[in-house]
Design an enzyme around this catalytic site. Structure first.
Site, PDB file in Angstrom:
ATOM      1  CG  ASP A  34      -2.079   0.919   1.139  1.00 48.55           C
ATOM      2  OD1 ASP A  34      -3.223   0.452   1.106  1.00 48.55           O
ATOM      3  OD2 ASP A  34      -1.841   2.160   1.083  1.00 48.55           O
ATOM      4  CG  ASN A  89     -11.995  -0.893   4.274  1.00 48.04           C
ATOM      5  OD1 ASN A  89     -12.317  -1.279   5.390  1.00 48.04           O
ATOM      6  ND2 ASN A  89     -10.865  -0.244   4.039  1.00 48.04           N
ATOM      7  N   GLY A  95     -15.160   2.850   4.220  1.00 48.68           N
ATOM      8  CA  GLY A  95     -13.806   3.293   3.896  1.00 48.68           C
ATOM      9  C   GLY A  95     -13.284   2.806   2.567  1.00 48.68           C
ATOM     10  CD  GLN A  96     -14.884  -1.097  -2.009  1.00 51.47           C
ATOM     11  OE1 GLN A  96     -16.007  -1.347  -1.569  1.00 51.47           O
ATOM     12  NE2 GLN A  96     -14.359  -1.763  -3.020  1.00 51.47           N
ATOM     13  CG  HIS A 102      -8.620  -3.384  -2.060  1.00 51.42           C
ATOM     14  ND1 HIS A 102      -9.607  -2.737  -2.789  1.00 51.42           N
ATOM     15  CD2 HIS A 102      -8.480  -2.678  -0.925  1.00 51.42           C
ATOM     16  CE1 HIS A 102     -10.025  -1.688  -2.116  1.00 51.42           C
ATOM     17  NE2 HIS A 102      -9.372  -1.625  -0.969  1.00 51.42           N
ATOM     18  CG  LEU A 103      -7.359  -9.747   2.287  1.00 52.58           C
ATOM     19  CD1 LEU A 103      -8.509  -9.426   3.232  1.00 52.58           C
ATOM     20  CD2 LEU A 103      -7.204 -11.259   2.123  1.00 52.58           C
ATOM     21  CG  HIS A 104      -6.722  -3.084   3.392  1.00 54.39           C
ATOM     22  ND1 HIS A 104      -5.984  -1.937   3.168  1.00 54.39           N
ATOM     23  CD2 HIS A 104      -7.951  -2.845   2.854  1.00 54.39           C
ATOM     24  CE1 HIS A 104      -6.742  -1.040   2.541  1.00 54.39           C
ATOM     25  NE2 HIS A 104      -7.934  -1.565   2.344  1.00 54.39           N
TER      26      HIS A 104
END
Ligand code: AMP
Length: 116
Positions: A34, A89, A95-96, A102-104
């Site tokens: 990120d 998210n 918060g997206q 996507h996976l944080h």
């Protein structure tokens, strides 16, 4: 069939059109750091295929949801992290900001609960 959306940031990263610090890749997913890390390890694992969010991915290609989680574990373990937090998210209020699933993967500091 993988759809590359010219106005989707993560499609463009997957296609190599925008540079990213890629840390893992499989046939189905790409993992990259990120740009605005919220922990010492902060990686995003994304499906190559464009879908808006995690549940849509589960609807269309459920096996790829498992691939996201398995690559997340691999990235955390490679970084020496036994503990890590995974976040999807979904929706602007959650918060997206990028509407490509996507996976944080967050690790390397104590995590608090509830999340902000
Ligand atoms: P979300 O807010 O859950 O949609 O997550 C989107 C994430 O993408 C944020 O954590 C951003 O910091 C991150 N991000 C935005 N642009 C880039 C980029 N070019 N490369 C890597 N990560 C990015």
């Amino acid at each position: 069939v993988t759809q590359v959306l010219s106005d989707c940031l993560f499609c463009r990263i997957v296609a190599g059109e925008i540079a990213a610090d890629v840390v893992a890749e499989t046939e189905t997913v790409v993992a990259f750091r990120d740009v605005n890390p919220q922990a010492p390890l902060h990686v995003l694992v994304v499906p190559r295929e464009h879908v808006a969010n995690a549940a849509s991915l589960a609807d269309t290609v459920p096996a790829t949801v498992a691939d996201l989680v398995l690559v997340a574990r691999e990235v955390a373990e490679k970084g020496g992290h036994e503990s890590y937090r995974l976040v999807f998210n979904t929706g602007a209020d959650a918060g997206q900001t990028v509407f490509h699933a996507h996976l944080h993967v967050l690790a390397g500091r104590p995590m608090t609960w509830p999340p902000g």
